[in-house]
Design a protein around this motif. Structure first.
Motif, PDB file in Angstrom:
ATOM      1  N   LEU A 106       0.339  29.698  10.482  1.00  0.00           N
ATOM      2  CA  LEU A 106       1.663  30.229  10.155  1.00  0.00           C
ATOM      3  C   LEU A 106       1.658  31.747  10.224  1.00  0.00           C
ATOM      4  N   SER A 107       1.340  32.383   9.108  1.00  0.00           N
ATOM      5  CA  SER A 107       1.313  33.847   9.068  1.00  0.00           C
ATOM      6  C   SER A 107       0.645  34.283   7.773  1.00  0.00           C
ATOM      7  N   GLU A 108       0.025  35.437   7.802  1.00  0.00           N
ATOM      8  CA  GLU A 108      -0.580  35.975   6.586  1.00  0.00           C
ATOM      9  C   GLU A 108       0.476  36.410   5.585  1.00  0.00           C
ATOM     10  N   THR A 109       1.714  36.524   6.023  1.00  0.00           N
ATOM     11  CA  THR A 109       2.796  36.920   5.121  1.00  0.00           C
ATOM     12  C   THR A 109       3.539  35.719   4.534  1.00  0.00           C
ATOM     13  N   GLN A 110       3.199  34.522   4.998  1.00  0.00           N
ATOM     14  CA  GLN A 110       3.839  33.305   4.476  1.00  0.00           C
ATOM     15  C   GLN A 110       3.311  33.003   3.083  1.00  0.00           C
ATOM     16  N   PRO A 111       4.177  32.720   2.109  1.00  0.00           N
ATOM     17  CA  PRO A 111       3.685  32.299   0.795  1.00  0.00           C
ATOM     18  C   PRO A 111       3.028  30.918   0.906  1.00  0.00           C
ATOM     19  N   ILE A 112       1.745  30.848   0.559  1.00  0.00           N
ATOM     20  CA  ILE A 112       0.980  29.601   0.725  1.00  0.00           C
ATOM     21  C   ILE A 112       0.212  29.294  -0.555  1.00  0.00           C
ATOM     22  N   VAL A 113       0.238  28.022  -0.942  1.00  0.00           N
ATOM     23  CA  VAL A 113      -0.444  27.570  -2.149  1.00  0.00           C
ATOM     24  C   VAL A 113      -1.279  26.338  -1.823  1.00  0.00           C
ATOM     25  N   SER A 114      -2.507  26.310  -2.336  1.00  0.00           N
ATOM     26  CA  SER A 114      -3.297  25.072  -2.357  1.00  0.00           C
ATOM     27  C   SER A 114      -3.137  24.480  -3.747  1.00  0.00           C
ATOM     28  N   LEU A 115      -2.746  23.216  -3.796  1.00  0.00           N
ATOM     29  CA  LEU A 115      -2.435  22.564  -5.063  1.00  0.00           C
ATOM     30  C   LEU A 115      -3.234  21.274  -5.187  1.00  0.00           C
TER      31      LEU A 115
END
Length: 244
Positions: A106-115
């Protein structure tokens, strides 16, 4: 808040049912992506959520939660690349995929969470841990998942450990309950009564431990010299339960 769900298996179903049971959101704001089976359709109908058939239907979503198997996960994330809004939080419930793996697609600026949740989120008693990249508003993550249980922020390196103890733990507890029940039935108690007694005992013991008393002290308090409890403890230790 609009939430997209990709993956209506055991965990996906448990989470959606937990949202429904909590009563804190309009279920029409949950969009469940259809799959090859009929599970998504049945789940959406049961909780009165929206069923969508294309990834494009998730382009205007606040949060997308991916809960598919490991083999399909990166293909799903790749398909989301062309449609995901730059402010959408992408939440991965796929233990083998790191945040860096997703950022590379996606992108390094995309908000991403591992849950990492466990299946008792269905009854709003879950243990849920997460780790997000620097773009994530953690207040939103906690607000979203707190109705499902306890939400804990951990290091990314701790996600697998949490998955083992909280994710696999319920199955281990279930085996323990069944074994205790077999012993009770063997000695003359009904199966129904044994399950009632055992589950009540375990809930009480867990709540006592939650008060902050060390488990070793709780054990010592009920192990009388030469009594049945210490004999049971010794038998379990002989079988390798004690990790000391």
């Amino acid at each position: 808040m609009k939430i997209g769900i990709i993956g209506a298996g055991s965990m996906g179903s448990a989470m959606v049912k937990g949202f429904n049971n909590a009563g804190h959101m309009n279920m029409k704001d949950i969009f469940i992506k259809s799959g090859t089976s009929n599970k998504a359709k049945l789940l959406a109908k049961k909780v009165k959520a929206q069923l969508v058939h294309h990834y494009d239907d998730l382009s205007d979503i606040d949060v997308i939660i991916v809960m598919v198997n490991e083999d399909a996960a990166m293909d799903v994330i790749t398909q989301l690349k062309t449609i995901i809004n730059k402010n959408t939080i992408l939440i991965s419930v796929v233990p083998s995929i790191s945040i860096n793996d997703i950022e590379d697609v996606l992108s390094e600026t995309q908000p991403i969470v591992s849950l990492v949740p466990n299946t008792v989120v269905e009854i709003n008693q879950g243990m849920i841990c997460y780790h997000g990249n620097s773009n994530v508003d953690e207040t939103r993550i906690k607000a979203l998942f707190q109705p499902l249980g306890n939400v804990i922020k951990v290091k990314e390196s701790e996600l697998d450990i949490f998955s083992t103890i909280a994710g696999c733990g319920p199955a281990i507890v279930d085996i323990f309950i069944e074994a205790l029940s077999d012993g009770a039935v063997l000695n003359g108690m009904s199966r129904t009564m044994s399950y009632e007694v055992i589950t009540g005992m375990m809930i009480g013991a867990a709540q006592l431990s939650q008060q902050g008393v060390h488990p070793a002290k709780l054990k010592d308090d009920v192990t009388s010299p030469g009594g049945s409890t210490i004999k049971a403890v010794a038998a379990l230790e002989k079988m390798g339960l004690d990790m000391h």
